[in-house]
Design an enzyme around this catalytic site. Sequence first.
Site, short mmCIF file in Angstrom:
data_model
loop_
_atom_site.label_atom_id
_atom_site.label_comp_id
_atom_site.label_asym_id
_atom_site.label_seq_id
_atom_site.Cartn_x
_atom_site.Cartn_y
_atom_site.Cartn_z
CD GLU A 162 -3.11 -0.92 0.26
OE1 GLU A 162 -3.10 0.06 -0.50
OE2 GLU A 162 -4.01 -1.79 0.24
NE ARG A 208 -3.91 2.91 -0.57
CZ ARG A 208 -5.16 2.91 -0.10
NH1 ARG A 208 -5.72 4.01 0.32
NH2 ARG A 208 -5.84 1.78 -0.03
CG ASP A 261 -6.03 -7.17 -7.43
OD1 ASP A 261 -4.98 -7.42 -6.83
OD2 ASP A 261 -6.88 -6.38 -7.00
CD GLU A 270 -10.80 -1.55 -8.34
OE1 GLU A 270 -11.97 -1.24 -7.98
OE2 GLU A 270 -9.82 -1.42 -7.60
CB THR A 316 -1.93 -1.13 -9.21
OG1 THR A 316 -3.20 -1.79 -9.17
CG2 THR A 316 -1.40 -0.96 -7.80
C1 DMJ Z 1 -6.28 0.55 -4.92
O1 DMJ Z 1 -5.48 0.77 -3.83
C2 DMJ Z 1 -5.53 -0.07 -6.04
O2 DMJ Z 1 -6.23 0.10 -7.22
C3 DMJ Z 1 -5.27 -1.53 -5.81
O3 DMJ Z 1 -4.63 -2.14 -6.89
C4 DMJ Z 1 -6.55 -2.27 -5.52
N1 DMJ Z 1 -7.34 -1.65 -4.50
C5 DMJ Z 1 -7.49 -0.23 -4.47
C6 DMJ Z 1 -8.74 0.31 -5.11
O4 DMJ Z 1 -9.83 -0.47 -5.08
#
Ligand code: DMJ
Length: 660
Positions: free
Chosen positions: A283, A287, A421, A559, A646
Site C-alpha cells: 500500500e 499510494r 489482481d 476499477e 495500480t
Molecule cells: C487501490 O489501492 C488499487 O487500485 C489496488 O490495486 C486495488 N485496490 C485499491 C482500489 O480499489
Amino acid sequence: MFNRNNKSSLQINRRRGTSSRGGGVCSPFRRLILTLLLIAIALTSGLVSLFVLTENPDESQAGNVQTLLRHVKDRAVNVANQARHRGTNTAATSASASPVDAANHAHHPHPLLRTTTESAGNAADVTVPGQVHDKIDLGRYDTPPTQAYPYPLVPVAADYNIHQQYTVAGGKRYTEYTTGGTPYLNTDSIQEQSDHTARSRRTFVKAAMQHAWDGYVKFAFGQDEVKPVSGTGSQNWGGQGITLVDSLDTLWLMGMKEEFWAARDWVRDHLSHDNVGSVSVFETTIRDLGGLLAAYDWSGDKVFLTKAQDLGNRLLKAFDDTVTGIPHGQVNLKNGQNGNIGWAGGNVIVAEFGTLQIENRYLSKMTGQEDFAKKTEHVFEILNKMSPANGLFPYFFRNQPKEGNMPEFANDKLTFGAMADSVYEYMLKIWIQGGKKEPMYREMYDKAIEGMHNELLQTSTPSGLTYIADKNSGKIDHKMDHLVCFMGGLLALGAYTDPLGLESSRAQRDLRTAKALTYTCYQMYARMNTGISAEYVQFHPGKDLEIGRGAPHYLLRPEAVESFFILNQLTGDPVYREWGWEVFESIEKYCRTKYAYGALSNVQDTAGKPRDSMESFFLAETLKYLYLLQDPDTEVDILNKHVFNTEAHPMRIFPVIDAE
Ligand code: DMJ
C-alpha cells in the site's frame, strides 16, 4: 434447379471418383486442354503480381518476392494436379487459382497481399510481428457496424445540479454491448459531439474533486484522511499524509495547480517517514511512493524525487532477512523491522510482492540507485521460475520455507480479484514501461491470460454476461469482485500492444473479452437501486448477478471507471463516457457529503447515508479516471507515452524519458 436427374448424375460422378455435379465424364483430350488453360491462368496472374511487387522501390521486399514466386510455382503445380485428379471441376478450381489466393492461404503470406475484409479468424494468419497501432478503425475487427451511434450526446448545462436532479433509471441498459462486439459506427461527427459533451461534463468532475479536496484541506490537511461526514482528520496510515500524496497528480491533471503547489510545499516542509511505524509495503509503495513519483514525473520538482528516494530506501528493508528474495509484507519505516501480516497466516500475498516493480524501476531510472529495480525485478524472475502450466498463481506464498531458498505456494486459490489482481496487471505494465524489450514479462502475461480464458472465464444466464470467476481447490466459485473490473482495461491494453498485432486472433479474443467484461461491470452498477456497484457479486443460473453475501457496500472503488477510461482512450467508442457519466451522477447523488464523499453501506438502499470514511484512492483513482474519461484534451497517452501504476499514478515509459 436441383431435380431428380441432377441428383442421380451427381451420385454417378461420385462413384466414379469425381466431384463434378453436372458435366458427366470428361474426355482425356478435354482434360488436357483444361489443364494447360489453368497453368496459363496461374502463371499469368503470378507475373502480374510479380510486376506489382517489383515496382515497389522498397528493397526489403526482395525476399518476399522470391517467396511469392515460390508460391506461384507451387500453386501452378497444385492447380495442374487438382485438374488431373478432379476432372472437369473447372469453375471452382480456376476461381481459387490466382497466386494472391494462394498467398492468402499460406502460413506467412506477404503483408502486401493482405485484404481489408479479413475476418478476425483468419486475420491471425496475416499478422506482422511488432506492428504498432495508433488509432484503430473498429469496423475492421468486428462484424463491421453499419448503424450510427444511437444514444444522445448532450452537454450538461452549467447550472445542472446533479445532487438534486439525477434519478438513476436502473436496469439492463445498452444490452447490445453484452458480447463484446462493436455495435455502432463512430463517425467524426459523433466523436465531435462526444468530445463537446465531455468538455462540459469534466467541469462537474473537477468540481467534485474541488469539493473533496476543500474538505480535506479544511479539516485534515497533512493528515492521512478526512472523515467526510464528521469533518475531522484521521492518521490511520501512520501519518504519511496519504490522501495528500495520493492526490497530487490528480490535482495536476485537473489543472488545480494552486492546490498542487500548496500540497508540494507541505511535502517539502512536513512530509517525513521518521516516525511512521509498521506499514504495508504494498500500500505504501502504490499510494505514497507512486504518488510522489508521478508528481515528480509531471512537475519535474526534485522535492518529490528526494522524498521518494528516502521512502524507497526505507521500504527496501522489507527485503532484509528473507532467503527467497520475496519481501515481507510489512515494514517499520522508522526502524526497518519487518514481518508478514498475521491475518495472512504468516504468508505473503502475490498481489502485494508482485506490485512493487513499476515504482521501484522508475525510482532506479531517475536516481541511478540500482537496487530498487534489481530487488523488485528479482521477484518476477522467481515468479517466472515457479509459474504453473496455466500461468495462474495461487495468492498465498511462503517466503520463508522450512528448507531451501525457494518460496512455496501456500494455498490453491485462483482469482483475478483481491490478493492476486495486480500481479497480472504488472506483468503487462512492466513490459510496457521498459519499452517492450523484456519479453519475459509479456510472456508471463500472455500465458496467464490464456490460463484465465481456459479456466476461469464464464458466461451468466439468462443475459450472457461475461465474468472471471474464482477457483478454489479446482472448483469454480461463481463470484466476481468489483476489483476484477480493472481487467477490462488491462485486456484491452494487452490487445492493443500485442506483439502478434491487434489483428491476431489472440488480441481479438482479448479485446472482445475486455469489452464484454466491461459491460458486465457497467451492469454491476446499472442494476442496483443506487446505480452503484457492490463489493462483489455472485452469479446464479438463470439470475445473472446478485450482490455477494455480506458485500452490499461500496468503498468508492475505481476499477470499473478505470476500464471505461482505458477502453474509451483505445477504441474511441463514446459509450464508455455515457456509462462513466451515469456512475459519476450516482456517486454525486448517493456518496456526496457535506465535506467530501463517503463509502456506502448498502448499494440497494436509496435512503442510506454515506459512511464517515473516504479512502485516498477515491481522489487518486476514481475521480481521476472519471475526469480523464471526459477529457478529450488530456496529455495522458496510454498507448505511446504513459504507464499507470495500480493506484492510477501515470508516469512516462522509459523510451519516452530517454528521448526527452
Ligand atoms: C487501490 O489501492 C488499487 O487500485 C489496488 O490495486 C486495488 N485496490 C485499491 C482500489 O480499489
